[in-house]
Design a protein around this motif. Sequence first.
Motif, PDB file in Angstrom:
ATOM      1  N   LEU A 124       0.839  -1.198   0.000  1.00 12.48           N
ATOM      2  CA  LEU A 124       0.000   0.000   0.000  1.00 12.48           C
ATOM      3  C   LEU A 124       0.878   1.254   0.000  1.00 12.48           C
ATOM      4  CD1 LEU A 124      -2.517  -1.183   2.736  1.00 12.48           C
ATOM      5  CD2 LEU A 124      -2.909  -1.145   0.268  1.00 12.48           C
ATOM      6  N   GLU A 125       0.414   2.283  -0.697  1.00 14.10           N
ATOM      7  CA  GLU A 125       1.143   3.545  -0.775  1.00 14.10           C
ATOM      8  C   GLU A 125       0.223   4.692  -0.396  1.00 14.10           C
ATOM      9  OE1 GLU A 125       2.117   2.861  -5.020  1.00 14.10           O
ATOM     10  OE2 GLU A 125       4.196   3.267  -4.399  1.00 14.10           O
ATOM     11  N   GLY A 126       0.800   5.734   0.182  1.00 15.57           N
ATOM     12  CA  GLY A 126       0.029   6.914   0.512  1.00 15.57           C
ATOM     13  C   GLY A 126      -0.146   7.827  -0.690  1.00 15.57           C
ATOM     14  N   VAL A 127      -1.255   8.563  -0.698  1.00 10.79           N
ATOM     15  CA  VAL A 127      -1.560   9.506  -1.779  1.00 10.79           C
ATOM     16  C   VAL A 127      -1.948  10.839  -1.145  1.00 10.79           C
ATOM     17  CG1 VAL A 127      -3.093  10.041  -3.709  1.00 10.79           C
ATOM     18  CG2 VAL A 127      -2.378   7.673  -3.313  1.00 10.79           C
ATOM     19  N   ARG A 180      -1.866  12.841 -11.830  1.00  9.52           N
ATOM     20  CA  ARG A 180      -0.766  13.449 -11.072  1.00  9.52           C
ATOM     21  C   ARG A 180      -1.099  13.524  -9.587  1.00  9.52           C
ATOM     22  NH1 ARG A 180      -0.730  16.823 -15.548  1.00  9.52           N
ATOM     23  NH2 ARG A 180      -1.796  18.481 -14.423  1.00  9.52           N
ATOM     24  N   LEU A 181      -2.340  13.834  -9.287  1.00 10.34           N
ATOM     25  CA  LEU A 181      -2.755  13.955  -7.888  1.00 10.34           C
ATOM     26  C   LEU A 181      -2.803  12.622  -7.169  1.00 10.34           C
ATOM     27  CD1 LEU A 181      -5.581  16.596  -8.343  1.00 10.34           C
ATOM     28  CD2 LEU A 181      -3.340  16.972  -7.300  1.00 10.34           C
ATOM     29  N   LEU A 182      -2.809  11.530  -7.942  1.00 10.66           N
ATOM     30  CA  LEU A 182      -2.813  10.189  -7.349  1.00 10.66           C
ATOM     31  C   LEU A 182      -1.424   9.568  -7.322  1.00 10.66           C
ATOM     32  CD1 LEU A 182      -6.092   8.731  -8.887  1.00 10.66           C
ATOM     33  CD2 LEU A 182      -5.718   9.472  -6.532  1.00 10.66           C
ATOM     34  N   ALA A 183      -0.399  10.368  -7.588  1.00 11.94           N
ATOM     35  CA  ALA A 183       0.967   9.848  -7.502  1.00 11.94           C
ATOM     36  C   ALA A 183       1.272   9.415  -6.074  1.00 11.94           C
ATOM     37  CB  ALA A 183       1.962  10.918  -7.951  1.00 11.94           C
ATOM     38  N   ALA A 184       2.042   8.351  -5.955  1.00 12.89           N
ATOM     39  CA  ALA A 184       2.394   7.848  -4.624  1.00 12.89           C
ATOM     40  C   ALA A 184       3.299   8.842  -3.901  1.00 12.89           C
ATOM     41  CB  ALA A 184       3.095   6.500  -4.744  1.00 12.89           C
ATOM     42  N   ALA A 185       3.029   9.038  -2.622  1.00 17.50           N
ATOM     43  CA  ALA A 185       3.862   9.895  -1.776  1.00 17.50           C
ATOM     44  C   ALA A 185       4.969   9.057  -1.147  1.00 17.50           C
ATOM     45  CB  ALA A 185       3.014  10.529  -0.678  1.00 17.50           C
ATOM     46  N   ASP A 186       6.165   9.620  -1.059  1.00 17.49           N
ATOM     47  CA  ASP A 186       7.191   8.895  -0.311  1.00 17.49           C
ATOM     48  C   ASP A 186       6.963   9.119   1.185  1.00 17.49           C
ATOM     49  OD1 ASP A 186       8.532  11.263   0.560  1.00 17.49           O
ATOM     50  OD2 ASP A 186       9.761  11.288  -1.243  1.00 17.49           O
TER      51      ASP A 186
END
Length: 280
Positions: A124-127, A180-186
């Motif tokens: 799972l990744e944050g958005v 772009r707004l759904l790109a994964a956050a580090d």
Amino acid sequence: MHTARADRLKALLDRPEDEIDLAEAALLVATDEYPALDIEAYLRRLDELAEGVRRRLQPEADFETTVVALNEFLFDEQGFCGNTEDYYDPRNSFLNEVLDRRRGIPVTLAILYIEIGRRLGLALEGVTFPGHFLVKTATAEGEVVLDPFSGGMPVSEEDLRERLQARFPEHDAPLGALARLLAAADKKQILLRMLRNLKAIYLHREQHDKALGVLNRMLSIDPVLPEELRERGEVYMRLECFRAALQDFRRYLDLNPAAAEAALLHRRISDLERLAARLN
């Protein structure tokens, strides 16, 4: 934060992205507010929650089955939920408090969800979606976006567009912008999103000493945050730390020389320079 824990956080965030323990980092950040926090005890709590889900699963459980079990266990059985009654309670921004009170905001519930999911084998990744932090993962059928604040429910593209439209009613959201707004956050970005919420609460409450602590933590994670440098300068002014304010305003303009408020800040810097000279 105690020096040893500050060093521990720095060492943790210097690791490669896939080696950073997001929960440990969030708990280390929480020690700014809770110096005696038992980090290892809260990490064990996460292990126990993951084990509670695992006991409900067959070894070969697929993604959908695992997510359903995670949602039922975490939100239905354990009672974790979004704190809609007191959204701006600062405790919602600390992972230890979320684990204790079972209440949180989108970003802290997402950290909880990501970390329990990781223990279950879910990637799972944050958005950092505008106004509402989300979680996503890749599946054979494409990306799936989930909302831990709403019980881990999936969010459709139509739902996302409606959320954007509600937040920015004067703009349409083209497909490319949505992607772009759904790109994964580090993981650093996730921590900074959590801290921005906390900073905004303290600034609104005019708790300038606490806001300063949060801004210091943010700038220790990423020293090149222009808006936070400007805001810290303003907080320093309110706390009558004029030389520190002067330094932050200068640094802000170095990073953002074409800022809309540049003329105002140049005048403020001149005033602070005269004031600092009198204080020598």
